[in-house]
Enzyme design. Structure first.
Site, PDB file in Angstrom:
ATOM      1  N   ARG A 251      20.098  -7.861 -32.075  1.00 35.04           N
ATOM      2  CA  ARG A 251      20.041  -9.360 -31.478  1.00 35.04           C
ATOM      3  C   ARG A 251      19.488  -9.923 -32.728  1.00 35.04           C
ATOM      4  O   ARG A 251      18.752 -10.127 -33.173  1.00 35.04           O
ATOM      5  CB  ARG A 251      18.912  -9.131 -30.496  1.00 35.04           C
ATOM      6  CG  ARG A 251      18.944 -10.637 -29.492  1.00 35.04           C
ATOM      7  CD  ARG A 251      17.957 -10.410 -28.506  1.00 35.04           C
ATOM      8  NE  ARG A 251      17.836  -9.424 -27.452  1.00 35.04           N
ATOM      9  CZ  ARG A 251      18.539  -9.597 -26.502  1.00 35.04           C
ATOM     10  NH1 ARG A 251      19.476 -10.569 -26.178  1.00 35.04           N
ATOM     11  NH2 ARG A 251      18.623  -8.883 -25.669  1.00 35.04           N
TER      12      ARG A 251
ATOM     13  N   ARG B 121      29.364  -6.052 -19.173  1.00 36.73           N
ATOM     14  CA  ARG B 121      29.680  -5.931 -20.942  1.00 36.73           C
ATOM     15  C   ARG B 121      30.536  -4.387 -20.954  1.00 36.73           C
ATOM     16  O   ARG B 121      30.177  -3.408 -20.046  1.00 36.73           O
ATOM     17  CB  ARG B 121      28.587  -5.668 -21.694  1.00 36.73           C
ATOM     18  CG  ARG B 121      28.718  -5.478 -22.979  1.00 36.73           C
ATOM     19  CD  ARG B 121      28.973  -6.678 -23.679  1.00 36.73           C
ATOM     20  NE  ARG B 121      29.271  -6.785 -25.158  1.00 36.73           N
ATOM     21  CZ  ARG B 121      28.536  -6.921 -25.941  1.00 36.73           C
ATOM     22  NH1 ARG B 121      27.125  -7.342 -25.613  1.00 36.73           N
ATOM     23  NH2 ARG B 121      28.609  -6.918 -27.344  1.00 36.73           N
TER      24      ARG B 121
ATOM     25  N   LYS C 246      23.123 -17.260 -27.691  1.00 33.84           N
ATOM     26  CA  LYS C 246      23.362 -18.077 -26.137  1.00 33.84           C
ATOM     27  C   LYS C 246      22.721 -19.068 -25.630  1.00 33.84           C
ATOM     28  O   LYS C 246      21.589 -19.386 -26.291  1.00 33.84           O
ATOM     29  CB  LYS C 246      23.323 -16.768 -25.087  1.00 33.84           C
ATOM     30  CG  LYS C 246      21.919 -16.358 -24.879  1.00 33.84           C
ATOM     31  CD  LYS C 246      21.650 -15.090 -24.094  1.00 33.84           C
ATOM     32  CE  LYS C 246      20.243 -14.503 -24.169  1.00 33.84           C
ATOM     33  NZ  LYS C 246      20.154 -13.341 -23.396  1.00 33.84           N
TER      34      LYS C 246
ATOM     35  N   LYS D 152      30.415 -18.137 -21.604  1.00 33.86           N
ATOM     36  CA  LYS D 152      29.589 -16.640 -21.233  1.00 33.86           C
ATOM     37  C   LYS D 152      29.822 -16.490 -19.801  1.00 33.86           C
ATOM     38  O   LYS D 152      29.562 -16.958 -19.083  1.00 33.86           O
ATOM     39  CB  LYS D 152      28.129 -17.159 -21.449  1.00 33.86           C
ATOM     40  CG  LYS D 152      27.031 -15.990 -21.380  1.00 33.86           C
ATOM     41  CD  LYS D 152      25.742 -16.191 -21.573  1.00 33.86           C
ATOM     42  CE  LYS D 152      25.167 -14.811 -22.036  1.00 33.86           C
ATOM     43  NZ  LYS D 152      24.896 -13.881 -20.634  1.00 33.86           N
TER      44      LYS D 152
HETATM   45  P1  ATP Z   1      21.968 -12.052 -20.363  1.00 38.59           P
HETATM   46  O1  ATP Z   1      20.950 -11.224 -19.127  1.00 38.59           O
HETATM   47  O2  ATP Z   1      21.663 -13.492 -20.528  1.00 38.59           O
HETATM   48  O3  ATP Z   1      23.419 -11.974 -19.997  1.00 38.59           O
HETATM   49  P2  ATP Z   1      21.875 -10.122 -22.085  1.00 38.59           P
HETATM   50  O4  ATP Z   1      20.218  -9.615 -22.356  1.00 38.59           O
HETATM   51  O5  ATP Z   1      22.502  -9.140 -20.852  1.00 38.59           O
HETATM   52  O6  ATP Z   1      21.577 -11.525 -21.416  1.00 38.59           O
HETATM   53  P3  ATP Z   1      22.602 -10.832 -24.410  1.00 38.59           P
HETATM   54  O7  ATP Z   1      22.746 -10.413 -25.518  1.00 38.59           O
HETATM   55  O8  ATP Z   1      21.354 -11.799 -24.161  1.00 38.59           O
HETATM   56  O9  ATP Z   1      22.589  -9.923 -23.051  1.00 38.59           O
HETATM   57  O10 ATP Z   1      23.827 -11.898 -24.109  1.00 38.59           O
HETATM   58  C1  ATP Z   1      24.820 -11.488 -24.352  1.00 38.59           C
HETATM   59  C2  ATP Z   1      25.818 -11.072 -23.001  1.00 38.59           C
HETATM   60  O11 ATP Z   1      26.475 -11.826 -22.532  1.00 38.59           O
HETATM   61  C3  ATP Z   1      26.552  -9.715 -23.521  1.00 38.59           C
HETATM   62  O12 ATP Z   1      25.904  -8.598 -23.577  1.00 38.59           O
HETATM   63  C4  ATP Z   1      27.527  -9.825 -22.674  1.00 38.59           C
HETATM   64  O13 ATP Z   1      27.647  -9.086 -21.376  1.00 38.59           O
HETATM   65  C5  ATP Z   1      27.724 -11.274 -21.985  1.00 38.59           C
HETATM   66  N1  ATP Z   1      28.715 -12.225 -22.547  1.00 38.59           N
HETATM   67  C6  ATP Z   1      29.623 -12.802 -21.693  1.00 38.59           C
HETATM   68  N2  ATP Z   1      30.465 -13.574 -22.205  1.00 38.59           N
HETATM   69  C7  ATP Z   1      30.383 -13.280 -23.492  1.00 38.59           C
HETATM   70  C8  ATP Z   1      31.131 -13.503 -24.756  1.00 38.59           C
HETATM   71  N3  ATP Z   1      32.012 -14.579 -24.654  1.00 38.59           N
HETATM   72  N4  ATP Z   1      30.559 -13.414 -25.939  1.00 38.59           N
HETATM   73  C9  ATP Z   1      29.369 -12.509 -25.968  1.00 38.59           C
HETATM   74  N5  ATP Z   1      28.993 -11.788 -24.862  1.00 38.59           N
HETATM   75  C10 ATP Z   1      29.359 -12.366 -23.790  1.00 38.59           C
END
Ligand code: ATP
Length: 593
Positions: free
Chosen positions: A419, A257, A425, A252
């Site tokens: 989600r 994104r 995660k 991660k």
């Molecule tokens: P966080 O604040 O924990 O990053 P978030 O709310 O932004 O969470 P989540 O859906 O909870 O988003 O976690 C997925 C996020 O992690 C994705 O939006 C992406 O930006 C990031 N990410 C990093 N590496 C990866 C990966 N290998 N696969 C998917 N998502 C990833």
């Protein structure tokens, strides 16, 4: 449809504190509109001239709007400014001055929605020398032709401050009700929305082609797909149990994104952020790389962009990658901090949507069309079957300075805009105690007391998002973690979104000093999730008479407002409930001998 009618509906929307009434008002307005007007009305109600990914900015600052009001009403700039200081809202000032100003034209009110949108797009399209005057003139002409209530909304819209409080989900429900008589069709509409991120287009398609048009909706290049999101679980065992004993485990990355769309024949590349804003200009090297390194006629890639130094194997954190957002110095920055896309998904290839293919197949195809050793890399991953292997991979990722892992169901389709447990995660911070951060929406703020009087800011009332109810439910009041600079910034930012009473989509039992439009997201850390009769978070999930969830010792982390998240991206009531359960489990197992 005359804009006057739209303005009257907006007035009704603004004065209701019930979400259901909002849906009814919106439904009535949509039914009254001609088919060809639905798209503009939807954009307008959302307060933007076009969906965010079109990157259209009106560039209308308060000073220009003041000038336009002065020109239209025959008043002086000073008196507009005085009125603004009193009302705190240039829309209200314009409304008053149109009826009391020297020119007192009060308009004919005989222009329609298309005229207003046309002028707004012209305002957005004027740039370069002399553009300020041109923008002022365009807006002034519109105000001069307006009746008071129209002037209120025209000015607010021009400033990007419409504040009607109608979110995506509310509009989708109204569309369903308008076209089918009930709200059942909302889920199908949402699916269409998830693959084009354009509510106006969804609305127009529904009105013109009916249910069939929506059911046949297709992924289109350069219309961003709403990103898939991950659920969370605290242990490798639980993750593998959910994944039926086998899954992919990816690193991660803590970057940005990024969704990359590429059309080779047109030599066109566009890049979209998590919020689906067009950020192509921020990443010149990625634009070039997409054409050079993706061996296909057309493609949509999903991934995380992060500054990475190959020589030292070092990842630079989110904050540093974000610095690139500053418009200036992008060229220098791209040399100093080389950026890579860690691609993890393929959503579209050579004219065909890949959303319904299995993850394993999408990933194989991704690795076939991209070489993966240039600016575009692949997210690192393993296939795990045993908790020990997952844990080992997790520990290594953390040692490498990464955030943790995302586990992926090998057989799952790409679930746009949701989600779901097909992605799970596990982050560094959940290991051991529950100390993950949550993202909350500010819905109100407090005056400063004591030494904080001078900043005029004493903290915020924060809420989670309940995606089922499309409501913001309060979970805590936050007064700590703000530096002096942050207090000033928060005060001046939040002040601009102040509203007279509790917004219809906010569910609260406590009353802050000032209500604000739910727009800004902050990251918060707390010691514990508790239950409290003061807050509404998750209350409705449990049934009648239940109390809500609250946070103990909440504090702001991460430097302030999260620009990359919209209010609907905040932590949901459902997630809080899950975290509460996990926390209880952890406590019980800790207490066990
Ligand atoms: P966080 O604040 O924990 O990053 P978030 O709310 O932004 O969470 P989540 O859906 O909870 O988003 O976690 C997925 C996020 O992690 C994705 O939006 C992406 O930006 C990031 N990410 C990093 N590496 C990866 C990966 N290998 N696969 C998917 N998502 C990833």
């Amino acid at each position: 449809m005359l804009f006057e009618e739209v303005a009257n509906y907006y007035d009704k929307l603004e004065s209701t504190s019930s979400r259901l009434t909002m849906i009814d008002v919106l439904t009535e307005m949509l039914l009254k509109a001609k088919k060809g007007e639905v798209r503009d009305i939807i954009y307008m109600t959302l307060g933007t001239p076009a969906p965010a990914f079109k990157g259209i900015d009106l560039g209308m600052a308060e000073k220009l709007a003041e000038e336009a009001i002065a020109t239209a009403t025959g008043e002086s700039r000073e008196s507009v400014d005085r009125s603004f200081k009193k009302t705190g809202d240039l829309g209200t000032s314009a409304e008053q001055m149109v009826s009391t100003g020297r020119l007192r034209r009060m308009g004919s009110g005989k222009f329609d929605v298309g005229d207003v949108m046309g002028t707004m797009l012209k305002i957005a399209g004027t740039s370069g020398p002399g553009s300020k005057d041109a923008k002022i003139k365009l807006l002034a002409n519109l105000i001069a032709a307006s009746r008071p209530v129209e002037a209120r909304y025209i000015v607010r819209f021009a400033l990007g401050e419409l504040r009607l409080g109608a979110g995506d989900a509310t509009i989708l429900e109204a569309l369903s009700q308008a076209a089918t008589g009930d709200r059942e069709f909302k889920d199908k509409l949402e699916e269409a929305y998830n693959i084009c991120s354009d509510l106006g287009l969804v609305g127009e398609t529904l009105m013109r082609e009916g249910k069939k048009g929506i059911e046949e909706f297709k992924v289109t290049l350069f219309e961003p797909i709403r990103p898939a999101l991950a659920e969370r679980l605290p242990t490798a065992e639980e993750i593998l149990a959910r994944m039926n004993g086998r899954c992919a485990v990816e690193s991660k990355y803590d970057g940005l994104r990024t969704q990359v769309h590429m059309d080779r024949a047109k030599k066109r590349v566009e890049i979209f952020s998590r919020r689906l804003e067009r950020v192509t200009d921020m990443f010149p090297e990625l634009t070039q790389a997409a054409l050079k390194e993706v061996h296909a006629d057309s493609a949509i890639l999903d991934g995380e962009a992060i500054a990475y130094d190959e020589a030292t194997n070092q990842f630079h954190p989110f904050q540093e990658t974000m610095q690139r957002k500053r418009k200036h110095g992008i060229e220098e920055k791209s040399e100093e901090l080389p950026l890579h896309l860690f691609a993890f998904d393929l959503l579209y290839l050579n004219g065909e949507s890949y959303l319904n293919r299995r993850y394993a197949e999408r990933r194989d195809e991704l690795e076939r069309v991209v070489k993966g050793d240039g600016t575009i890399r692949f997210s690192d991953r393993i296939i795990a079957e045993k908790p020990a292997a997952l844990d080992k991979y997790f520990d290594e990722a953390v040692e490498d300075g990464l955030e943790g892992i995302v586990a992926k169901d090998l057989g799952a389709p790409y679930i746009a805009g949701a989600r779901k447990f097909s992605w799970i995660k596990m982050k560094r911070s959940y290991k051991g105690e529950l100390e993950d951060t949550v993202d909350l929406v500010a819905v109100g703020y407090y005056r400063g007391k004591g030494i904080r009087t001078e900043f005029g800011f004493g903290g915020i009332l924060a809420a989670v998002y309940d995606d089922k109810r499309d409501m913001f439910e309060t979970i805590t009041r936050i007064g700590t973690g703000f530096t002096e600079g942050m207090m000033r910034t928060f005060k001046s930012t939040l002040e601009k979104t102040r509203v007279a009473k509790k917004p219809a989509r906010v569910d609260a039992l406590v009353e802050p000093d000032f209500w604000i439009e739910p727009r800004y997201v902050v990251t918060v850390k707390a010691d514990e999730i508790t239950k409290s009769p003061m807050h509404t978070a998750g209350r409705h999930r449990e049934g009648e008479g239940e109390v809500g969830y609250a946070l103990r010792f909440p504090r702001i982390v991460g430097g302030g407002i999260r620009e990359d998240k919209s209010p609907e991206d905040a932590t949901t009531a459902n997630e809080i409930e899950e975290m509460f359960k996990q926390q209880r489990k952890t406590k019980i197992s800790e207490a066990a001998p």
